[in-house]
Design an enzyme around this catalytic site. Sequence first.
Site, PDB file in Angstrom:
ATOM      1  N   GLU A   9     -26.331 -22.756  -5.491  1.00 45.35           N
ATOM      2  CA  GLU A   9     -25.002 -22.512  -4.920  1.00 45.35           C
ATOM      3  C   GLU A   9     -24.701 -21.017  -4.969  1.00 45.35           C
ATOM      4  OE1 GLU A   9     -22.035 -25.689  -6.221  1.00 45.35           O
ATOM      5  OE2 GLU A   9     -23.724 -26.124  -7.549  1.00 45.35           O
ATOM      6  N   LYS A  37     -21.212 -19.162  -6.615  1.00 43.74           N
ATOM      7  CA  LYS A  37     -20.743 -19.373  -7.980  1.00 43.74           C
ATOM      8  C   LYS A  37     -20.637 -18.037  -8.710  1.00 43.74           C
ATOM      9  CE  LYS A  37     -21.377 -23.021 -10.292  1.00 43.74           C
ATOM     10  NZ  LYS A  37     -21.871 -24.089 -11.167  1.00 43.74           N
ATOM     11  N   GLU A  58     -26.369 -19.016 -12.858  1.00 47.40           N
ATOM     12  CA  GLU A  58     -25.360 -19.932 -12.342  1.00 47.40           C
ATOM     13  C   GLU A  58     -25.612 -20.315 -10.879  1.00 47.40           C
ATOM     14  OE1 GLU A  58     -22.472 -21.612 -13.499  1.00 47.40           O
ATOM     15  OE2 GLU A  58     -23.624 -21.252 -15.318  1.00 47.40           O
ATOM     16  N   GLU A  67     -24.056 -33.935 -16.987  1.00 49.82           N
ATOM     17  CA  GLU A  67     -24.709 -32.709 -16.515  1.00 49.82           C
ATOM     18  C   GLU A  67     -25.816 -32.322 -17.485  1.00 49.82           C
ATOM     19  OE1 GLU A  67     -22.364 -29.201 -15.712  1.00 49.82           O
ATOM     20  OE2 GLU A  67     -20.673 -30.390 -14.964  1.00 49.82           O
TER      21      GLU A  67
END
Length: 473
Positions: free
Chosen positions: A317, A320, A326, A263
């Site tokens: 997203e 989250k 985030e 990541e």
Amino acid sequence: MDYLRAFIFLVLILSAISLSEAGSIGVNYGRISDELPSAFKVVQLLKSQGIDRVKIFDADPAVLKALSGSGIRVTVDLPNEMLFSAAKRPSFAATWVKRNVAAYHPSTQIESVAVGNEVFVDPHNTTKYLIPAMRNIHKALVSYNLHSSIKISSPLALSALQNSYPSSSGSFRPELVDLVIKPMLDFLRETGSRLMINVYPFFAYEGNSDVIPLDYALLKENPGMVDSGNGLRYFNLFDAQIDAVFAAMSALKYDDIEIIVTETGWPSKGDENEIGASVANAASYNGNLIRRILTGGGTPLRPKADLTIYLFALFNENKKFGPTSERNYGLFFPDEKKVYDIPFTQEGLKHYRDGGHNTPATGNQQVTPPNNGGGVSKSLTGSTWCVANGDAGKDRLQGGLDYACGDGGADCRPIQRGAPCYSPDTLEAHASFAFNSYYQKKGRAGGSCYFGGAAYVVTQPPKYGRCEFPTGY
């Protein structure tokens, strides 16, 4: 003509060598959202962008079926909550491999299994189950004769390091070395696997923007920084963080283990206090990193260590937990439009220019931490705390707790079994401590005590057993 043919042949050979020695780009396909396209459409998107590696955080059947025959190499994940069962019951590990790996491979080209994710910061104290789980999953792969083509590892957060600056002083946290680091590295050596690490220069820059130049964090042109320990000059923070991990392994005599970055990324949007989160900076970081990886070459400490990296993440997203950043690491919006225009292939790099030259960071305030000599400030003057909302529901509290103790960087050691704040052993009490730790580490900034509505601010010291909640770090 013979000389001309020989010259052309030499150029082709050198080009092939250059291409083969370059690194590789993959992407993390997270799905904590209710807006995403179907898995089939996602596979078409990946192929249209020339992305030939993808990592998922589970082994979802719909995703694995959609990837069948695509030629895209896949990393699947055994979630942290399954580590206990995989460690204690070889039959569980065997069944998991049968259903989630053997049932799809080789039509779906699974190349590795990530056993857990950032286990050392998992608030559920699953560290002791990691190595047994990895070994049982490996035994199951052996039973299907898949152990040569499918490798096993476990992604580590950079917080597994005790020291990371300067890079030459890199070392693992002492309490982890004998418990899990050495056994893991032994396993990786035995099986010919690579160490998976998650590396986010954004976090380092966000917390130290007064001393880390933005160009250095974004892989732009800059004078570089000399490592005082070995004299090597670093021109970007990414390389420096990678070499800190190499140095930590070298200190334990594991110089032969390679690294894969599972990541890395940069958010395109953040809260006011999330210094550096912007579209321009995200485009610069990811675009420049892709160029750095695909053009080959290792790090100053390991110049031959060409890297494979997985960008985080494919999509924004919306479900989250945590701060605004985030939900904004995506390369694409859910409608499949690019958040910013960067290439993912060597062909695309031919026309790529970093368009975010010296773009000011979002949230321009320079935050100077209080000079309290480190440690925890216990002053109650004008203090506020962040606590869990017991009415938010178990799922929301657990999600917030997982985030705070994981990516959020909260200090959750006091709520581990046997630690001072483990009692009372309730979700609300543990979440309150974790939320407050995150809140205090963020300087009690607006928006840092939210957690999707699972937390709120109080002005009186929280009371949970004999646990003392900090008011600053």
